[in-house]
Design a protein around this motif. Structure first.
Motif, short mmCIF file in Angstrom:
data_model
loop_
_atom_site.label_atom_id
_atom_site.label_comp_id
_atom_site.label_asym_id
_atom_site.label_seq_id
_atom_site.Cartn_x
_atom_site.Cartn_y
_atom_site.Cartn_z
N TYR B 60 0.83 -1.21 0.00
CA TYR B 60 0.00 0.00 0.00
C TYR B 60 0.86 1.26 0.00
CZ TYR B 60 -3.39 3.54 0.86
OH TYR B 60 -4.14 4.68 0.71
N ASN B 61 1.96 1.19 0.74
CA ASN B 61 2.83 2.37 0.84
C ASN B 61 3.42 2.79 -0.51
OD1 ASN B 61 2.48 3.07 3.50
ND2 ASN B 61 3.98 1.56 4.20
N LYS B 64 0.68 5.14 -1.58
CA LYS B 64 0.14 6.04 -0.56
C LYS B 64 0.28 7.51 -0.99
CE LYS B 64 0.48 7.25 4.32
NZ LYS B 64 0.81 8.66 4.14
N VAL B 67 -2.26 8.41 -3.56
CA VAL B 67 -3.61 8.47 -2.98
C VAL B 67 -3.77 9.75 -2.16
CG1 VAL B 67 -5.19 7.36 -1.35
CG2 VAL B 67 -3.88 5.96 -2.95
N ASP B 68 -2.74 10.02 -1.30
CA ASP B 68 -2.80 11.22 -0.46
C ASP B 68 -2.96 12.47 -1.31
OD1 ASP B 68 -2.48 9.60 1.64
OD2 ASP B 68 -0.43 10.20 2.14
N GLU B 73 -5.58 12.60 2.54
CA GLU B 73 -4.88 11.67 3.44
C GLU B 73 -5.82 10.76 4.22
OE1 GLU B 73 -2.12 13.92 5.76
OE2 GLU B 73 -1.07 14.64 3.98
N SER B 76 -6.07 7.11 3.03
CA SER B 76 -4.94 6.28 3.44
C SER B 76 -5.04 5.89 4.90
CB SER B 76 -3.62 7.03 3.22
OG SER B 76 -3.33 7.05 1.85
#
Lengths: 312, 252
Positions: B60-61, B64, B67-68, B73, B76
Protein backbone atom coordinates in the motif's frame (compact mmCIF):
# COMPACT_ATOMS: atom_id res chain seq x y z
CA UNK A 1 2.34 23.40 -31.77
CA UNK A 2 4.17 24.24 -34.99
CA UNK A 3 7.43 24.63 -33.10
CA UNK A 4 6.85 21.31 -31.30
CA UNK A 5 6.11 19.56 -34.61
CA UNK A 6 9.24 21.12 -36.09
CA UNK A 7 11.42 19.90 -33.24
CA UNK A 8 9.91 16.41 -33.37
CA UNK A 9 10.41 15.87 -37.09
CA UNK A 10 13.85 17.50 -36.98
CA UNK A 11 15.05 15.11 -34.31
CA UNK A 12 13.48 11.97 -35.72
CA UNK A 13 14.46 12.64 -39.35
CA UNK A 14 18.02 13.54 -38.36
CA UNK A 15 18.40 10.34 -36.33
CA UNK A 16 17.15 8.25 -39.24
CA UNK A 17 19.33 10.06 -41.77
CA UNK A 18 22.38 9.56 -39.57
CA UNK A 19 22.12 5.77 -39.93
CA UNK A 20 21.06 5.84 -43.60
CA UNK A 21 23.88 8.31 -44.30
CA UNK A 22 26.44 5.94 -42.80
CA UNK A 23 25.21 3.09 -45.00
CA UNK A 24 25.02 5.09 -48.23
CA UNK A 25 28.37 6.78 -47.55
CA UNK A 26 29.90 3.34 -47.20
CA UNK A 27 28.33 2.20 -50.47
CA UNK A 28 29.50 5.32 -52.25
CA UNK A 29 33.03 5.10 -50.93
CA UNK A 30 33.29 1.47 -51.97
CA UNK A 31 32.01 2.35 -55.44
CA UNK A 32 28.72 0.56 -54.89
CA UNK A 33 26.44 3.56 -55.24
CA UNK A 34 24.17 1.52 -57.47
CA UNK A 35 22.85 -0.24 -54.36
CA UNK A 36 21.98 3.02 -52.55
CA UNK A 37 18.58 3.11 -54.23
CA UNK A 38 17.59 -0.07 -52.40
CA UNK A 39 18.52 1.49 -49.08
CA UNK A 40 16.34 4.51 -49.90
CA UNK A 41 13.60 2.13 -51.03
CA UNK A 42 13.73 0.48 -47.59
CA UNK A 43 13.48 3.90 -45.98
CA UNK A 44 10.56 4.90 -48.21
CA UNK A 45 8.67 1.70 -47.43
CA UNK A 46 9.22 2.37 -43.73
CA UNK A 47 7.59 5.80 -44.06
CA UNK A 48 4.54 4.09 -45.58
CA UNK A 49 4.65 1.42 -42.85
CA UNK A 50 4.73 4.17 -40.20
CA UNK A 51 1.52 5.63 -41.63
CA UNK A 52 0.08 2.11 -41.50
CA UNK A 53 1.05 1.79 -37.83
CA UNK A 54 -0.51 5.18 -37.09
CA UNK A 55 -3.68 4.05 -38.83
CA UNK A 56 -3.77 0.84 -36.78
CA UNK A 57 -3.51 2.63 -33.47
CA UNK A 58 -5.73 5.53 -34.37
CA UNK A 59 -8.54 3.71 -36.11
CA UNK A 60 -8.32 -0.04 -35.57
CA UNK A 61 -6.87 -0.76 -32.12
CA UNK A 62 -9.17 1.49 -30.15
CA UNK A 63 -10.91 -0.99 -27.86
CA UNK A 64 -9.88 -1.23 -24.20
CA UNK A 65 -8.30 -4.61 -24.86
CA UNK A 66 -6.11 -3.32 -27.71
CA UNK A 67 -5.15 0.01 -26.18
CA UNK A 68 -2.11 -1.33 -24.39
CA UNK A 69 -0.63 -2.79 -27.55
CA UNK A 70 1.30 0.32 -28.55
CA UNK A 71 3.67 -0.25 -25.67
CA UNK A 72 4.46 -3.76 -26.94
CA UNK A 73 5.13 -2.37 -30.40
CA UNK A 74 7.47 0.23 -28.91
CA UNK A 75 9.35 -2.36 -26.85
CA UNK A 76 9.73 -4.69 -29.86
CA UNK A 77 11.03 -1.90 -32.08
CA UNK A 78 13.42 -0.75 -29.33
CA UNK A 79 14.99 -4.19 -28.99
CA UNK A 80 15.01 -4.86 -32.75
CA UNK A 81 16.74 -1.51 -33.37
CA UNK A 82 19.24 -2.12 -30.59
CA UNK A 83 20.04 -5.56 -32.02
CA UNK A 84 20.43 -4.26 -35.57
CA UNK A 85 22.59 -1.34 -34.49
CA UNK A 86 24.75 -3.78 -32.53
CA UNK A 87 25.16 -5.89 -35.66
CA UNK A 88 26.06 -2.72 -37.52
CA UNK A 89 28.76 -1.98 -34.93
CA UNK A 90 30.36 -5.37 -35.62
CA UNK A 91 30.05 -4.89 -39.35
CA UNK A 92 31.70 -1.48 -39.13
CA UNK A 93 34.40 -2.69 -36.75
CA UNK A 94 35.25 -5.55 -39.09
CA UNK A 95 35.35 -3.40 -42.20
CA UNK A 96 37.20 -0.45 -40.68
CA UNK A 97 39.89 -2.92 -39.62
CA UNK A 98 40.39 -4.02 -43.20
CA UNK A 99 40.17 -0.61 -44.78
CA UNK A 100 43.39 1.12 -45.63
CA UNK A 101 43.56 4.51 -47.33
CA UNK A 102 43.80 3.99 -51.05
CA UNK A 103 42.54 0.42 -50.87
CA UNK A 104 38.99 1.68 -50.38
CA UNK A 105 38.21 1.73 -54.07
CA UNK A 106 38.85 -1.98 -54.27
CA UNK A 107 36.46 -2.91 -51.53
CA UNK A 108 33.65 -3.74 -53.91
CA UNK A 109 33.90 -7.44 -53.25
CA UNK A 110 32.98 -6.87 -49.61
CA UNK A 111 29.47 -5.92 -50.65
CA UNK A 112 27.50 -9.13 -50.99
CA UNK A 113 23.81 -9.76 -51.60
CA UNK A 114 23.45 -10.57 -47.90
CA UNK A 115 24.99 -7.22 -47.03
CA UNK A 116 22.60 -5.36 -49.29
CA UNK A 117 19.55 -7.12 -47.85
CA UNK A 118 20.86 -6.35 -44.36
CA UNK A 119 21.33 -2.70 -45.24
CA UNK A 120 17.81 -2.43 -46.65
CA UNK A 121 16.36 -4.04 -43.51
CA UNK A 122 18.45 -1.67 -41.40
CA UNK A 123 17.19 1.40 -43.18
CA UNK A 124 13.62 0.08 -43.07
CA UNK A 125 13.65 -0.57 -39.32
CA UNK A 126 15.52 2.59 -38.39
CA UNK A 127 13.08 4.76 -40.32
CA UNK A 128 10.11 2.74 -39.02
CA UNK A 129 11.23 3.32 -35.45
CA UNK A 130 11.58 7.05 -35.97
CA UNK A 131 8.27 7.10 -37.87
CA UNK A 132 6.40 5.33 -35.09
CA UNK A 133 8.00 7.62 -32.50
CA UNK A 134 6.88 10.64 -34.54
CA UNK A 135 3.35 9.27 -34.65
CA UNK A 136 3.21 8.80 -30.87
CA UNK A 137 4.72 12.22 -30.18
CA UNK A 138 2.29 13.83 -32.61
CA UNK A 139 -0.61 12.05 -30.93
CA UNK A 140 0.51 13.66 -27.68
CA UNK A 141 0.96 17.22 -28.92
CA UNK A 142 -2.26 17.26 -30.92
CA UNK A 143 -4.42 15.57 -28.31
CA UNK A 144 -4.80 12.49 -30.48
CA UNK A 145 -5.38 14.09 -33.87
CA UNK A 146 -2.14 12.89 -35.47
CA UNK A 147 -3.01 14.25 -38.92
CA UNK A 148 -3.05 17.79 -37.48
CA UNK A 149 0.62 17.48 -36.62
CA UNK A 150 1.50 17.19 -40.29
CA UNK A 151 -0.55 20.19 -41.30
CA UNK A 152 1.04 23.64 -41.16
CA UNK A 153 4.69 24.51 -41.60
CA UNK A 154 6.21 22.87 -38.50
CA UNK A 155 6.62 19.24 -39.53
CA UNK A 156 7.85 19.91 -43.05
CA UNK A 157 10.31 22.61 -41.92
CA UNK A 158 11.78 20.25 -39.33
CA UNK A 159 12.27 17.54 -41.94
CA UNK A 160 13.86 19.98 -44.39
CA UNK A 161 16.30 21.33 -41.78
CA UNK A 162 17.25 17.78 -40.76
CA UNK A 163 17.84 16.80 -44.38
CA UNK A 164 19.97 19.91 -44.96
CA UNK A 165 22.06 19.34 -41.83
CA UNK A 166 22.69 15.69 -42.64
CA UNK A 167 23.48 16.49 -46.27
CA UNK A 168 26.08 19.03 -45.12
CA UNK A 169 27.44 16.55 -42.59
CA UNK A 170 27.85 13.64 -44.99
CA UNK A 171 29.10 15.90 -47.77
CA UNK A 172 31.83 17.05 -45.39
CA UNK A 173 32.80 13.54 -44.39
CA UNK A 174 33.66 12.57 -47.95
CA UNK A 175 37.16 13.94 -47.43
CA UNK A 176 37.68 11.98 -44.21
CA UNK A 177 39.25 8.51 -44.44
CA UNK A 178 36.56 5.83 -44.26
CA UNK A 179 38.30 4.17 -41.34
CA UNK A 180 38.11 7.30 -39.18
CA UNK A 181 34.53 7.89 -40.34
CA UNK A 182 33.55 4.40 -39.20
CA UNK A 183 35.30 4.81 -35.87
CA UNK A 184 33.59 8.09 -35.00
CA UNK A 185 30.11 7.10 -36.20
CA UNK A 186 30.57 3.61 -34.70
CA UNK A 187 31.08 5.11 -31.25
CA UNK A 188 27.80 7.03 -31.56
CA UNK A 189 25.99 3.94 -32.70
CA UNK A 190 27.24 1.94 -29.69
CA UNK A 191 25.93 4.65 -27.38
CA UNK A 192 22.57 4.86 -29.14
CA UNK A 193 22.22 1.06 -29.13
CA UNK A 194 23.08 0.83 -25.41
CA UNK A 195 20.55 3.56 -24.65
CA UNK A 196 17.86 1.72 -26.61
CA UNK A 197 18.60 -1.55 -24.83
CA UNK A 198 18.31 0.07 -21.41
CA UNK A 199 15.12 1.91 -22.37
CA UNK A 200 13.69 -1.42 -23.53
CA UNK A 201 14.53 -3.00 -20.15
CA UNK A 202 13.03 -0.01 -18.35
CA UNK A 203 9.80 -0.27 -20.40
CA UNK A 204 9.45 -3.99 -19.70
CA UNK A 205 9.85 -3.25 -15.99
CA UNK A 206 7.33 -0.41 -16.13
CA UNK A 207 4.67 -2.70 -17.54
CA UNK A 208 5.76 -5.44 -15.14
CA UNK A 209 6.59 -8.05 -17.75
CA UNK A 210 9.92 -8.48 -16.06
CA UNK A 211 10.62 -7.83 -12.41
CA UNK A 212 13.48 -6.21 -10.55
CA UNK A 213 15.30 -6.99 -7.34
CA UNK A 214 16.08 -3.32 -6.92
CA UNK A 215 13.66 -1.03 -8.79
CA UNK A 216 15.55 2.14 -7.85
CA UNK A 217 19.20 1.91 -6.97
CA UNK A 218 19.24 5.64 -6.31
CA UNK A 219 16.98 8.61 -6.89
CA UNK A 220 18.55 11.86 -8.00
CA UNK A 221 15.43 13.48 -9.43
CA UNK A 222 16.14 16.44 -7.11
CA UNK A 223 19.41 16.98 -8.97
CA UNK A 224 18.65 16.06 -12.55
CA UNK A 225 15.26 14.64 -13.56
CA UNK A 226 15.24 12.56 -16.73
CA UNK A 227 12.31 14.30 -18.37
CA UNK A 228 10.48 17.67 -18.19
CA UNK A 229 7.47 15.76 -16.81
CA UNK A 230 9.56 14.36 -13.95
CA UNK A 231 10.75 17.91 -13.32
CA UNK A 232 7.14 19.16 -13.18
CA UNK A 233 6.09 16.30 -10.89
CA UNK A 234 8.99 16.88 -8.51
CA UNK A 235 8.12 20.56 -8.33
CA UNK A 236 4.44 19.75 -7.77
CA UNK A 237 5.14 17.14 -5.10
CA UNK A 238 7.87 18.86 -3.12
CA UNK A 239 7.42 22.53 -3.89
CA UNK A 240 11.10 22.88 -4.82
CA UNK A 241 12.51 22.71 -8.32
CA UNK A 242 15.26 20.21 -9.19
CA UNK A 243 18.70 21.78 -9.68
CA UNK A 244 18.97 20.99 -13.40
CA UNK A 245 16.23 21.10 -15.99
CA UNK A 246 14.50 17.97 -17.29
CA UNK A 247 15.62 19.06 -20.76
CA UNK A 248 19.22 18.28 -19.85
CA UNK A 249 18.09 14.95 -18.41
CA UNK A 250 16.29 13.92 -21.56
CA UNK A 251 19.33 14.81 -23.65
CA UNK A 252 21.53 12.66 -21.43
CA UNK A 253 18.93 9.89 -21.54
CA UNK A 254 19.00 9.81 -25.33
CA UNK A 255 22.77 10.01 -25.50
CA UNK A 256 23.95 7.87 -22.58
CA UNK A 257 20.76 6.12 -21.46
CA UNK A 258 20.70 8.31 -18.33
CA UNK A 259 18.05 7.62 -15.73
CA UNK A 260 17.49 9.59 -12.53
CA UNK A 261 16.29 6.48 -10.72
CA UNK A 262 17.47 3.40 -12.56
CA UNK A 263 16.84 -0.20 -11.59
CA UNK A 264 19.79 -2.47 -10.89
CA UNK A 265 19.02 -4.33 -14.14
CA UNK A 266 19.25 -1.10 -16.15
CA UNK A 267 22.66 -0.33 -14.65
CA UNK A 268 23.99 -3.86 -15.16
CA UNK A 269 22.51 -3.94 -18.69
CA UNK A 270 24.09 -0.63 -19.64
CA UNK A 271 27.58 -1.27 -18.30
CA UNK A 272 27.36 -4.92 -19.39
CA UNK A 273 26.51 -3.87 -22.95
CA UNK A 274 29.74 -1.90 -23.32
CA UNK A 275 31.78 -4.73 -21.79
CA UNK A 276 30.16 -7.32 -24.08
CA UNK A 277 30.59 -5.22 -27.23
CA UNK A 278 34.19 -4.35 -26.38
CA UNK A 279 35.14 -7.96 -25.70
CA UNK A 280 33.35 -9.31 -28.78
CA UNK A 281 34.87 -6.71 -31.12
CA UNK A 282 38.30 -7.41 -29.62
CA UNK A 283 37.83 -11.18 -29.96
CA UNK A 284 36.76 -10.75 -33.60
CA UNK A 285 39.76 -8.53 -34.28
CA UNK A 286 42.07 -11.13 -32.76
CA UNK A 287 40.45 -13.66 -35.06
CA UNK A 288 40.98 -11.58 -38.17
CA UNK A 289 44.58 -10.80 -37.20
CA UNK A 290 45.21 -14.53 -36.77
CA UNK A 291 43.53 -15.19 -40.11
CA UNK A 292 45.64 -12.56 -41.82
CA UNK A 293 48.79 -14.00 -40.29
CA UNK A 294 47.76 -17.47 -41.43
CA UNK A 295 47.09 -16.17 -44.93
CA UNK A 296 50.44 -14.44 -45.05
CA UNK A 297 52.12 -17.67 -43.96
CA UNK A 298 50.22 -19.58 -46.65
CA UNK A 299 51.26 -17.07 -49.29
CA UNK A 300 54.92 -17.25 -48.37
CA UNK A 301 54.97 -21.05 -48.27
CA UNK A 302 52.74 -21.49 -51.34
CA UNK A 303 55.40 -20.88 -54.04
CA UNK A 304 57.60 -23.61 -52.56
CA UNK A 305 54.75 -26.11 -52.72
CA UNK A 306 53.69 -25.34 -56.27
CA UNK A 307 57.22 -25.46 -57.44
CA UNK A 308 57.20 -29.22 -57.01
CA UNK A 309 57.84 -31.82 -59.67
CA UNK A 310 54.12 -32.54 -60.21
CA UNK A 311 53.51 -29.22 -61.94
CA UNK A 312 53.22 -29.61 -65.66
CA UNK B 1 40.00 14.34 -37.95
CA UNK B 2 39.56 16.88 -35.17
CA UNK B 3 37.17 18.87 -37.30
CA UNK B 4 35.07 15.88 -38.15
CA UNK B 5 34.85 14.76 -34.52
CA UNK B 6 33.79 18.23 -33.46
CA UNK B 7 31.21 18.39 -36.22
CA UNK B 8 29.86 14.96 -35.28
CA UNK B 9 29.57 15.94 -31.64
CA UNK B 10 27.74 19.14 -32.56
CA UNK B 11 25.35 17.19 -34.75
CA UNK B 12 24.61 14.68 -32.02
CA UNK B 13 24.20 17.41 -29.41
CA UNK B 14 21.80 19.16 -31.72
CA UNK B 15 19.86 16.00 -32.38
CA UNK B 16 19.20 15.12 -28.81
CA UNK B 17 19.06 18.48 -27.11
CA UNK B 18 15.97 19.55 -28.98
CA UNK B 19 13.65 17.05 -27.38
CA UNK B 20 10.17 18.54 -27.73
CA UNK B 21 8.10 19.35 -24.66
CA UNK B 22 5.47 16.73 -25.05
CA UNK B 23 3.64 15.64 -21.98
CA UNK B 24 2.83 12.05 -22.81
CA UNK B 25 6.32 10.67 -22.54
CA UNK B 26 5.42 7.54 -20.72
CA UNK B 27 6.25 3.92 -20.98
CA UNK B 28 3.37 2.90 -18.77
CA UNK B 29 0.67 0.66 -20.18
CA UNK B 30 -2.50 2.77 -20.53
CA UNK B 31 -4.63 -0.28 -19.83
CA UNK B 32 -3.15 -0.72 -16.35
CA UNK B 33 -3.76 1.30 -13.24
CA UNK B 34 -1.19 1.26 -10.48
CA UNK B 35 -3.63 1.45 -7.56
CA UNK B 36 -5.66 -1.42 -9.01
CA UNK B 37 -2.54 -3.52 -9.51
CA UNK B 38 -1.46 -2.87 -5.93
CA UNK B 39 -4.94 -3.85 -4.70
CA UNK B 40 -4.66 -7.18 -6.52
CA UNK B 41 -1.26 -7.88 -5.02
CA UNK B 42 -2.54 -6.88 -1.57
CA UNK B 43 -5.43 -9.32 -1.98
CA UNK B 44 -2.97 -12.14 -2.64
CA UNK B 45 -1.03 -11.28 0.50
CA UNK B 46 -4.21 -10.89 2.59
CA UNK B 47 -5.59 -14.20 1.36
CA UNK B 48 -2.55 -16.07 2.62
CA UNK B 49 -3.06 -17.92 5.85
CA UNK B 50 -2.37 -16.27 8.11
CA UNK B 51 -2.89 -12.98 6.21
CA UNK B 52 0.38 -11.20 5.55
CA UNK B 53 -0.45 -7.69 6.81
CA UNK B 54 3.15 -6.57 6.79
CA UNK B 55 3.58 -7.14 3.05
CA UNK B 56 0.12 -5.71 2.36
CA UNK B 57 1.16 -2.51 4.15
CA UNK B 58 4.44 -2.35 2.24
CA UNK B 59 2.46 -2.70 -0.99
CA UNK B 60 0.00 0.00 0.00
CA UNK B 61 2.83 2.37 0.84
CA UNK B 62 3.96 2.25 -2.80
CA UNK B 63 0.79 4.14 -3.79
CA UNK B 64 0.14 6.04 -0.56
CA UNK B 65 1.73 9.21 -1.86
CA UNK B 66 -0.45 9.20 -4.97
CA UNK B 67 -3.61 8.47 -2.98
CA UNK B 68 -2.80 11.22 -0.46
CA UNK B 69 -2.24 13.68 -3.26
CA UNK B 70 -5.33 12.93 -5.28
CA UNK B 71 -7.88 11.71 -2.76
CA UNK B 72 -6.74 13.20 0.49
CA UNK B 73 -4.88 11.67 3.44
CA UNK B 74 -8.03 10.37 5.14
CA UNK B 75 -8.41 7.58 2.62
CA UNK B 76 -4.94 6.28 3.44
CA UNK B 77 -5.60 6.56 7.17
CA UNK B 78 -8.64 4.28 6.87
CA UNK B 79 -6.73 1.61 4.93
CA UNK B 80 -3.63 1.76 7.14
CA UNK B 81 -5.70 1.65 10.35
CA UNK B 82 -7.47 -1.46 9.11
CA UNK B 83 -4.10 -3.06 8.37
CA UNK B 84 -2.80 -1.99 11.77
CA UNK B 85 -5.81 -3.65 13.43
CA UNK B 86 -5.15 -6.74 11.32
CA UNK B 87 -8.72 -6.55 10.04
CA UNK B 88 -8.65 -8.24 6.66
CA UNK B 89 -12.28 -7.57 5.73
CA UNK B 90 -12.06 -3.88 6.58
CA UNK B 91 -8.81 -3.52 4.66
CA UNK B 92 -10.34 -5.03 1.53
CA UNK B 93 -13.51 -2.96 1.96
CA UNK B 94 -11.57 0.30 2.25
CA UNK B 95 -9.40 -0.59 -0.71
CA UNK B 96 -12.47 -1.32 -2.83
CA UNK B 97 -13.95 2.05 -1.90
CA UNK B 98 -10.66 3.65 -2.82
CA UNK B 99 -10.81 2.02 -6.24
CA UNK B 100 -14.34 3.29 -6.79
CA UNK B 101 -13.08 6.78 -5.89
CA UNK B 102 -10.29 6.30 -8.37
CA UNK B 103 -12.80 5.52 -11.13
CA UNK B 104 -14.69 8.66 -10.16
CA UNK B 105 -11.44 10.66 -10.30
CA UNK B 106 -10.62 9.39 -13.78
CA UNK B 107 -14.12 9.98 -15.17
CA UNK B 108 -14.27 13.49 -13.71
CA UNK B 109 -10.91 14.30 -15.23
CA UNK B 110 -12.22 13.23 -18.65
CA UNK B 111 -15.27 15.43 -18.28
CA UNK B 112 -13.08 18.46 -17.57
CA UNK B 113 -10.88 17.78 -20.57
CA UNK B 114 -13.33 16.06 -22.87
CA UNK B 115 -11.97 17.29 -26.19
CA UNK B 116 -8.46 15.99 -25.68
CA UNK B 117 -9.02 12.61 -27.32
CA UNK B 118 -5.61 11.13 -26.54
CA UNK B 119 -5.66 11.94 -22.83
CA UNK B 120 -9.34 11.12 -22.37
CA UNK B 121 -8.85 7.74 -24.02
CA UNK B 122 -5.95 6.89 -21.71
CA UNK B 123 -7.78 8.09 -18.59
CA UNK B 124 -10.84 6.05 -19.51
CA UNK B 125 -8.65 3.00 -20.07
CA UNK B 126 -7.22 3.51 -16.58
CA UNK B 127 -10.71 3.89 -15.15
CA UNK B 128 -11.76 0.67 -16.85
CA UNK B 129 -8.61 -1.13 -15.64
CA UNK B 130 -9.59 -0.08 -12.13
CA UNK B 131 -13.13 -1.38 -12.61
CA UNK B 132 -11.86 -4.72 -13.91
CA UNK B 133 -10.28 -5.41 -10.52
CA UNK B 134 -13.54 -4.51 -8.78
CA UNK B 135 -15.65 -6.46 -11.22
CA UNK B 136 -15.45 -9.85 -9.41
CA UNK B 137 -16.72 -8.22 -6.21
CA UNK B 138 -19.66 -6.65 -8.10
CA UNK B 139 -20.56 -9.72 -10.15
CA UNK B 140 -20.67 -11.96 -7.06
CA UNK B 141 -23.74 -10.15 -5.85
CA UNK B 142 -25.03 -8.35 -8.93
CA UNK B 143 -23.97 -10.20 -12.11
CA UNK B 144 -26.39 -8.19 -14.29
CA UNK B 145 -25.09 -4.90 -12.98
CA UNK B 146 -21.48 -5.91 -13.64
CA UNK B 147 -22.31 -6.51 -17.29
CA UNK B 148 -24.18 -3.22 -17.58
CA UNK B 149 -21.29 -1.26 -16.05
CA UNK B 150 -18.87 -2.82 -18.53
CA UNK B 151 -21.24 -1.94 -21.38
CA UNK B 152 -21.32 1.64 -20.17
CA UNK B 153 -17.52 1.79 -20.17
CA UNK B 154 -17.67 0.70 -23.82
CA UNK B 155 -20.32 3.34 -24.54
CA UNK B 156 -18.18 5.96 -22.81
CA UNK B 157 -15.22 4.98 -25.00
CA UNK B 158 -17.37 5.30 -28.10
CA UNK B 159 -18.67 8.65 -26.94
CA UNK B 160 -15.13 10.08 -27.07
CA UNK B 161 -15.31 9.84 -30.88
CA UNK B 162 -12.15 9.60 -32.97
CA UNK B 163 -10.29 12.33 -34.85
CA UNK B 164 -9.23 9.68 -37.39
CA UNK B 165 -6.11 9.96 -39.50
CA UNK B 166 -6.10 12.10 -42.62
CA UNK B 167 -9.87 11.80 -42.70
CA UNK B 168 -9.96 8.01 -42.32
CA UNK B 169 -11.98 6.66 -39.39
CA UNK B 170 -13.27 10.04 -38.21
CA UNK B 171 -16.08 9.86 -35.64
CA UNK B 172 -17.95 12.65 -33.86
CA UNK B 173 -17.72 12.77 -30.06
CA UNK B 174 -20.87 12.74 -27.91
CA UNK B 175 -20.49 14.41 -24.53
CA UNK B 176 -24.10 13.74 -23.52
CA UNK B 177 -23.58 10.03 -23.92
CA UNK B 178 -20.38 10.23 -21.90
CA UNK B 179 -22.12 12.01 -19.03
CA UNK B 180 -24.94 9.46 -19.06
CA UNK B 181 -22.50 6.55 -18.89
CA UNK B 182 -20.43 8.30 -16.23
CA UNK B 183 -23.49 8.81 -14.02
CA UNK B 184 -24.61 5.24 -14.54
CA UNK B 185 -21.23 3.81 -13.58
CA UNK B 186 -20.68 6.00 -10.53
CA UNK B 187 -24.26 5.81 -9.22
CA UNK B 188 -24.36 2.06 -9.52
CA UNK B 189 -21.03 1.52 -7.78
CA UNK B 190 -22.41 3.20 -4.65
CA UNK B 191 -24.54 0.29 -3.53
CA UNK B 192 -22.10 -2.64 -3.75
CA UNK B 193 -19.39 -0.68 -1.95
CA UNK B 194 -21.51 1.30 0.53
CA UNK B 195 -20.53 4.68 -0.84
CA UNK B 196 -22.65 7.66 0.10
CA UNK B 197 -20.74 10.27 -1.78
CA UNK B 198 -17.54 10.35 -3.82
CA UNK B 199 -15.80 12.76 -1.53
CA UNK B 200 -12.89 11.83 0.64
CA UNK B 201 -10.51 14.72 0.76
CA UNK B 202 -10.27 16.16 -2.69
CA UNK B 203 -9.50 15.43 -6.29
CA UNK B 204 -6.71 17.62 -7.59
CA UNK B 205 -6.79 19.34 -10.94
CA UNK B 206 -3.58 17.60 -11.90
CA UNK B 207 -5.63 14.50 -12.60
CA UNK B 208 -5.65 15.42 -16.24
CA UNK B 209 -2.84 15.43 -18.70
CA UNK B 210 0.23 15.22 -16.52
CA UNK B 211 -1.34 12.49 -14.55
CA UNK B 212 -1.98 10.21 -17.49
CA UNK B 213 1.63 10.58 -18.48
CA UNK B 214 3.35 10.27 -15.16
CA UNK B 215 4.00 6.87 -13.75
CA UNK B 216 4.28 6.19 -10.08
CA UNK B 217 7.99 5.75 -9.85
CA UNK B 218 8.49 5.84 -6.10
CA UNK B 219 7.90 2.12 -5.90
CA UNK B 220 10.44 0.99 -3.38
CA UNK B 221 8.79 -2.36 -2.73
CA UNK B 222 10.43 -5.55 -3.89
CA UNK B 223 9.17 -9.06 -3.35
CA UNK B 224 12.41 -10.98 -2.96
CA UNK B 225 10.57 -14.29 -2.71
CA UNK B 226 9.36 -13.91 -6.29
CA UNK B 227 11.69 -15.60 -8.80
CA UNK B 228 10.38 -13.29 -11.54
CA UNK B 229 12.23 -10.42 -9.88
CA UNK B 230 15.55 -12.26 -10.00
CA UNK B 231 15.36 -13.54 -13.58
CA UNK B 232 16.40 -10.37 -15.46
CA UNK B 233 19.52 -9.91 -13.34
CA UNK B 234 20.47 -13.57 -13.64
CA UNK B 235 19.90 -13.44 -17.39
CA UNK B 236 22.10 -10.35 -17.84
CA UNK B 237 24.79 -11.79 -15.58
CA UNK B 238 24.79 -15.05 -17.55
CA UNK B 239 25.24 -13.26 -20.90
CA UNK B 240 28.11 -11.17 -19.57
CA UNK B 241 29.78 -14.26 -18.09
CA UNK B 242 29.44 -16.22 -21.33
CA UNK B 243 31.02 -13.39 -23.34
CA UNK B 244 33.87 -12.97 -20.85
CA UNK B 245 34.60 -16.72 -20.97
CA UNK B 246 34.40 -16.70 -24.78
CA UNK B 247 36.85 -13.80 -24.89
CA UNK B 248 39.28 -15.47 -22.51
CA UNK B 249 39.20 -18.70 -24.56
CA UNK B 250 39.78 -16.80 -27.81
CA UNK B 251 42.75 -15.01 -26.28
CA UNK B 252 44.58 -18.23 -25.53
Amino acid sequence: MEIQALLITFREVLEALLIIGIITTYLKRTENSKYSKYVWLGAGLAVLASVGVAMLFQVVFTSFAAMGSEIYLKVSIMFASSLLLTQMVFWMAKHSKNLKGKMEGKMGELVTTGNIIGMVIHSFLVVLREGVETVFFFAAITGGDIGKGFEGWGAITGAVIAATVSYAFFKGTMRVPLKSFFKVTGAFIVMIAAGLLVQGISMLQDIEIIGSVMPHVYDITWLLPEHPIDYAHFLRDTGTAPIFSGDIGIFLKALFGYSSMPSIEEIVGYIGYFIVIYLLVKANNNDSVKQMEAQQKMQTSYPKQVAGPNIK
Amino acid sequence: MKKISLLSIIIILLTFSVQPHVSAYTYGDPSKEKIAQVYEKMLTKLNQSPPNFEEAEALYNTVKEEVDMHMGEEASKLVLNAIENEDKEATIEHMQKLLAFNISRRLNAIEKNFNNYDTSKKLLAKGFATYKTLSPAVSDEYPELDKKIKDHFDLALESLGNPGLFGVGEKESDKEQFLTSKSFILDNLKKPFNIEEYRIGHFTESATEDDSAGQVKNDGYTDFSDLKNWLPLLFLGAIIMVVVLYFLRKRK
